[in-house]
Write a protein that holds these residues in place. Structure first.
Motif, PDB file in Angstrom:
ATOM      1  N   SER A  53      27.886   4.489 -95.106  1.00  0.00           N
ATOM      2  CA  SER A  53      27.800   5.307 -96.305  1.00  0.00           C
ATOM      3  C   SER A  53      26.340   5.572 -96.627  1.00  0.00           C
ATOM      4  O   SER A  53      25.468   4.740 -96.351  1.00  0.00           O
ATOM      5  CB  SER A  53      28.497   4.627 -97.489  1.00  0.00           C
ATOM      6  N   LEU A  54      26.089   6.734 -97.200  1.00  0.00           N
ATOM      7  CA  LEU A  54      24.762   7.146 -97.592  1.00  0.00           C
ATOM      8  C   LEU A  54      24.742   7.353 -99.107  1.00  0.00           C
ATOM      9  O   LEU A  54      25.774   7.664 -99.705  1.00  0.00           O
ATOM     10  CB  LEU A  54      24.384   8.466 -96.906  1.00  0.00           C
ATOM     11  N   PRO A  55      23.594   7.217 -99.743  1.00  0.00           N
ATOM     12  CA  PRO A  55      23.537   7.449-101.190  1.00  0.00           C
ATOM     13  C   PRO A  55      23.746   8.921-101.521  1.00  0.00           C
ATOM     14  O   PRO A  55      23.369   9.812-100.760  1.00  0.00           O
ATOM     15  CB  PRO A  55      22.128   6.987-101.575  1.00  0.00           C
ATOM     16  N   HIS A  56      24.379   9.172-102.661  1.00  0.00           N
ATOM     17  CA  HIS A  56      24.610  10.527-103.152  1.00  0.00           C
ATOM     18  C   HIS A  56      24.296  10.552-104.632  1.00  0.00           C
ATOM     19  O   HIS A  56      24.628   9.616-105.371  1.00  0.00           O
ATOM     20  CB  HIS A  56      26.059  10.958-102.908  1.00  0.00           C
ATOM     21  N   ASP A  57      23.664  11.608-105.073  1.00  0.00           N
ATOM     22  CA  ASP A  57      23.267  11.747-106.473  1.00  0.00           C
ATOM     23  C   ASP A  57      24.505  11.891-107.354  1.00  0.00           C
ATOM     24  O   ASP A  57      25.276  12.849-107.211  1.00  0.00           O
ATOM     25  CB  ASP A  57      22.368  12.980-106.621  1.00  0.00           C
ATOM     26  N   ILE A 246      32.494  18.624 -97.380  1.00  0.00           N
ATOM     27  CA  ILE A 246      32.745  18.276 -95.978  1.00  0.00           C
ATOM     28  C   ILE A 246      31.631  18.882 -95.132  1.00  0.00           C
ATOM     29  O   ILE A 246      31.358  20.081 -95.234  1.00  0.00           O
ATOM     30  CB  ILE A 246      34.088  18.840 -95.461  1.00  0.00           C
ATOM     31  N   ALA A 247      31.003  18.060 -94.324  1.00  0.00           N
ATOM     32  CA  ALA A 247      29.974  18.557 -93.403  1.00  0.00           C
ATOM     33  C   ALA A 247      30.224  17.970 -92.021  1.00  0.00           C
ATOM     34  O   ALA A 247      30.448  16.757 -91.890  1.00  0.00           O
ATOM     35  CB  ALA A 247      28.579  18.180 -93.906  1.00  0.00           C
ATOM     36  N   TRP A 248      30.169  18.802 -91.006  1.00  0.00           N
ATOM     37  CA  TRP A 248      30.399  18.374 -89.628  1.00  0.00           C
ATOM     38  C   TRP A 248      29.074  18.301 -88.883  1.00  0.00           C
ATOM     39  O   TRP A 248      28.282  19.238 -88.920  1.00  0.00           O
ATOM     40  CB  TRP A 248      31.343  19.336 -88.932  1.00  0.00           C
ATOM     41  N   HIS A 249      28.839  17.149 -88.246  1.00  0.00           N
ATOM     42  CA  HIS A 249      27.629  16.986 -87.434  1.00  0.00           C
ATOM     43  C   HIS A 249      28.012  17.227 -85.974  1.00  0.00           C
ATOM     44  O   HIS A 249      28.665  16.386 -85.350  1.00  0.00           O
ATOM     45  CB  HIS A 249      27.058  15.582 -87.603  1.00  0.00           C
ATOM     46  N   PRO A 250      27.632  18.363 -85.415  1.00  0.00           N
ATOM     47  CA  PRO A 250      28.090  18.716 -84.068  1.00  0.00           C
ATOM     48  C   PRO A 250      27.524  17.830 -82.969  1.00  0.00           C
ATOM     49  O   PRO A 250      28.118  17.735 -81.891  1.00  0.00           O
ATOM     50  CB  PRO A 250      27.622  20.167 -83.906  1.00  0.00           C
ATOM     51  N   LEU A 256      30.891  14.145 -92.522  1.00  0.00           N
ATOM     52  CA  LEU A 256      30.358  13.607 -93.766  1.00  0.00           C
ATOM     53  C   LEU A 256      31.200  14.138 -94.914  1.00  0.00           C
ATOM     54  O   LEU A 256      31.465  15.350 -94.987  1.00  0.00           O
ATOM     55  CB  LEU A 256      28.899  14.012 -93.969  1.00  0.00           C
ATOM     56  N   VAL A 257      31.632  13.256 -95.801  1.00  0.00           N
ATOM     57  CA  VAL A 257      32.465  13.669 -96.935  1.00  0.00           C
ATOM     58  C   VAL A 257      31.934  13.044 -98.214  1.00  0.00           C
ATOM     59  O   VAL A 257      31.365  11.946 -98.212  1.00  0.00           O
ATOM     60  CB  VAL A 257      33.943  13.266 -96.735  1.00  0.00           C
ATOM     61  N   THR A 258      32.109  13.756 -99.302  1.00  0.00           N
ATOM     62  CA  THR A 258      31.720  13.235-100.611  1.00  0.00           C
ATOM     63  C   THR A 258      32.575  13.891-101.674  1.00  0.00           C
ATOM     64  O   THR A 258      33.567  14.570-101.367  1.00  0.00           O
ATOM     65  CB  THR A 258      30.217  13.450-100.878  1.00  0.00           C
ATOM     66  N   GLY A 259      32.178  13.714-102.948  1.00  0.00           N
ATOM     67  CA  GLY A 259      32.909  14.319-104.056  1.00  0.00           C
ATOM     68  C   GLY A 259      31.976  14.592-105.211  1.00  0.00           C
ATOM     69  O   GLY A 259      30.790  14.237-105.193  1.00  0.00           O
ATOM     70  N   PHE A 266      30.104   9.576 -97.278  1.00  0.00           N
ATOM     71  CA  PHE A 266      30.668   8.714 -96.243  1.00  0.00           C
ATOM     72  C   PHE A 266      30.627   9.419 -94.891  1.00  0.00           C
ATOM     73  O   PHE A 266      30.943  10.608 -94.782  1.00  0.00           O
ATOM     74  CB  PHE A 266      32.114   8.365 -96.580  1.00  0.00           C
ATOM     75  N   ILE A 267      30.242   8.676 -93.857  1.00  0.00           N
ATOM     76  CA  ILE A 267      30.216   9.213 -92.497  1.00  0.00           C
ATOM     77  C   ILE A 267      31.439   8.689 -91.753  1.00  0.00           C
ATOM     78  O   ILE A 267      31.611   7.471 -91.595  1.00  0.00           O
ATOM     79  CB  ILE A 267      28.927   8.815 -91.760  1.00  0.00           C
ATOM     80  N   LEU A 268      32.260   9.616 -91.289  1.00  0.00           N
ATOM     81  CA  LEU A 268      33.509   9.251 -90.641  1.00  0.00           C
ATOM     82  C   LEU A 268      33.504   9.662 -89.170  1.00  0.00           C
ATOM     83  O   LEU A 268      32.960  10.706 -88.798  1.00  0.00           O
ATOM     84  CB  LEU A 268      34.689   9.950 -91.315  1.00  0.00           C
ATOM     85  N   LYS A 269      34.139   8.834 -88.360  1.00  0.00           N
ATOM     86  CA  LYS A 269      34.394   9.171 -86.966  1.00  0.00           C
ATOM     87  C   LYS A 269      35.897   9.354 -86.829  1.00  0.00           C
ATOM     88  O   LYS A 269      36.672   8.406 -87.011  1.00  0.00           O
ATOM     89  CB  LYS A 269      33.923   8.060 -86.020  1.00  0.00           C
ATOM     90  N   LEU A 270      36.322  10.590 -86.563  1.00  0.00           N
ATOM     91  CA  LEU A 270      37.744  10.847 -86.443  1.00  0.00           C
ATOM     92  C   LEU A 270      38.264  10.275 -85.131  1.00  0.00           C
ATOM     93  O   LEU A 270      37.574  10.306 -84.109  1.00  0.00           O
ATOM     94  CB  LEU A 270      38.026  12.349 -86.487  1.00  0.00           C
ATOM     95  N   LYS A 271      39.482   9.735 -85.167  1.00  0.00           N
ATOM     96  CA  LYS A 271      40.037   9.076 -83.991  1.00  0.00           C
ATOM     97  C   LYS A 271      40.808  10.036 -83.094  1.00  0.00           C
ATOM     98  O   LYS A 271      41.476   9.606 -82.166  1.00  0.00           O
ATOM     99  CB  LYS A 271      40.936   7.923 -84.425  1.00  0.00           C
ATOM    100  N   GLU A 272      40.699  11.313 -83.400  1.00  0.00           N
ATOM    101  CA  GLU A 272      41.258  12.322 -82.507  1.00  0.00           C
ATOM    102  C   GLU A 272      40.283  13.468 -82.479  1.00  0.00           C
ATOM    103  O   GLU A 272      39.441  13.619 -83.354  1.00  0.00           O
ATOM    104  CB  GLU A 272      42.623  12.795 -83.005  1.00  0.00           C
ATOM    105  N   ALA A 273      40.386  14.297 -81.422  1.00  0.00           N
ATOM    106  CA  ALA A 273      39.513  15.461 -81.348  1.00  0.00           C
ATOM    107  C   ALA A 273      39.771  16.336 -82.562  1.00  0.00           C
ATOM    108  O   ALA A 273      40.930  16.586 -82.895  1.00  0.00           O
ATOM    109  CB  ALA A 273      39.771  16.231 -80.063  1.00  0.00           C
ATOM    110  N   PRO A 274      38.739  16.811 -83.255  1.00  0.00           N
ATOM    111  CA  PRO A 274      38.924  17.527 -84.525  1.00  0.00           C
ATOM    112  C   PRO A 274      39.558  18.899 -84.380  1.00  0.00           C
ATOM    113  O   PRO A 274      39.447  19.631 -83.487  1.00  0.00           O
ATOM    114  CB  PRO A 274      37.509  17.667 -85.055  1.00  0.00           C
TER     115      PRO A 274
END
Length: 274
Positions: A53-57, A246-250, A256-259, A266-274
């Protein structure tokens, strides 16, 4: 526009309480009917691992999130909506654009050396040169503006319905409209968008779900359920609002997801091809 929780784009209006909490998972796709509850429970989930996880304002009312050339960008709503470059180490943003208070900022996309920004009810979008963020134009569209992304050819925008509009990147006119469905039923209130390796991912407003959409057919292939992350965000900041961003790092193939007002990205690694 009101900056408080009674704003239309906040999830915590009193008259939405039943809608927001109508299922056991605190998620809803369309309405609180038994049929839809069954659809939600039986819909395929996309598994993921939380890498970090990364900090978010927590003052950022997030409307859009994207990664371009390795840099994270964010757009916000409410009064003095802005677009900024986000420092992933601190969560602080260097503001590049601050809108007049009459505009409520929404989603953004970067394509062909330009930054495109939607506004909510003004029916106008803004165009900036990249990377200077100097305003170079405007464009109009019917209805509301919510989320925006690009497939590298077209701009793709949502308007809070079940429709996605594909815009010509030169004329900014709609060349195609796509109806998004799951199990034969429309999936409405599509919000923030991100294009990742052939699919469109969309936050579903007032839920903890991200839908994975086939851009050719409009069919939802599965859902990311981020209820656990939303609970974690609210446990540290009770003012945290709905998931959006939602941001995708190619390069790293991570999402990357937030609210809105969330303390983390939060940085997520999907367990299936996106």
């Amino acid at each position: 526009m009101s900056s408080g929780p009674t704003n239309r784009r906040s999830s915590v209006k009193a008259d939405q309480f039943v809608i927001y909490y109508c299922t056991a998972l605190s998620i809803v796709l369309f309405s609180c009917t038994p049929k839809i509850e069954k659809q939600v429970k039986e819909a395929p989930r996309i598994d993921y691992t939380l890498q970090r996880s990364l900090p978010h304002d927590t003052k950022s009312f997030t409307q859009g999130l994207l990664i371009h050339q390795g840099q994270l960008y964010e757009s916000t709503g409410q009064e003095q909506s802005w677009i900024g470059v986000v420092d992933i180490q601190t969560g602080a943003a260097t503001k590049k654009v601050v809108l007049d208070n009459k505009y409520f900022g929404e989603g953004i996309a970067i394509l062909n050396g330009k930054v495109f920004q939607l506004t909510w009810k003004n029916k106008v979008g803004f165009i900036y040169s990249f990377p200077s963020f100097e305003k170079i134009g405007e464009f109009t569209y019917p209805g509301e503006g919510w989320g925006m992304t690009t497939d590298g050819q077209h701009l793709i925008m949502s308007n809070g319905t079940d429709q996605l509009s594909f815009l010509d990147s030169a004329t900014l006119k709609s060349v195609r409209s796509l109806s998004v469905v799951y199990d034969g039923q429309p999936v409405s209130e599509l919000n923030e968008l991100e294009y990742a390796d052939g699919f469109v991912y969309a936050n579903l407003w007032k839920t903890n779900l991200i839908a994975k959409i086939d851009p050719k057919t409009g069919v939802v292939k599965g859902f990311l359920d981020l209820s656990t992350l939303a609970q974690q965000a609210r446990s540290l900041n009770p003012q945290a609002d709905v998931m959006n961003g939602i941001a995708w790092h190619p390069t790293t193939k991570t999402m990357l997801v937030t609210g809105k007002y969330w303390p983390f990205i939060f940085i997520l690694k999907l367990k299936e091809a996106p």
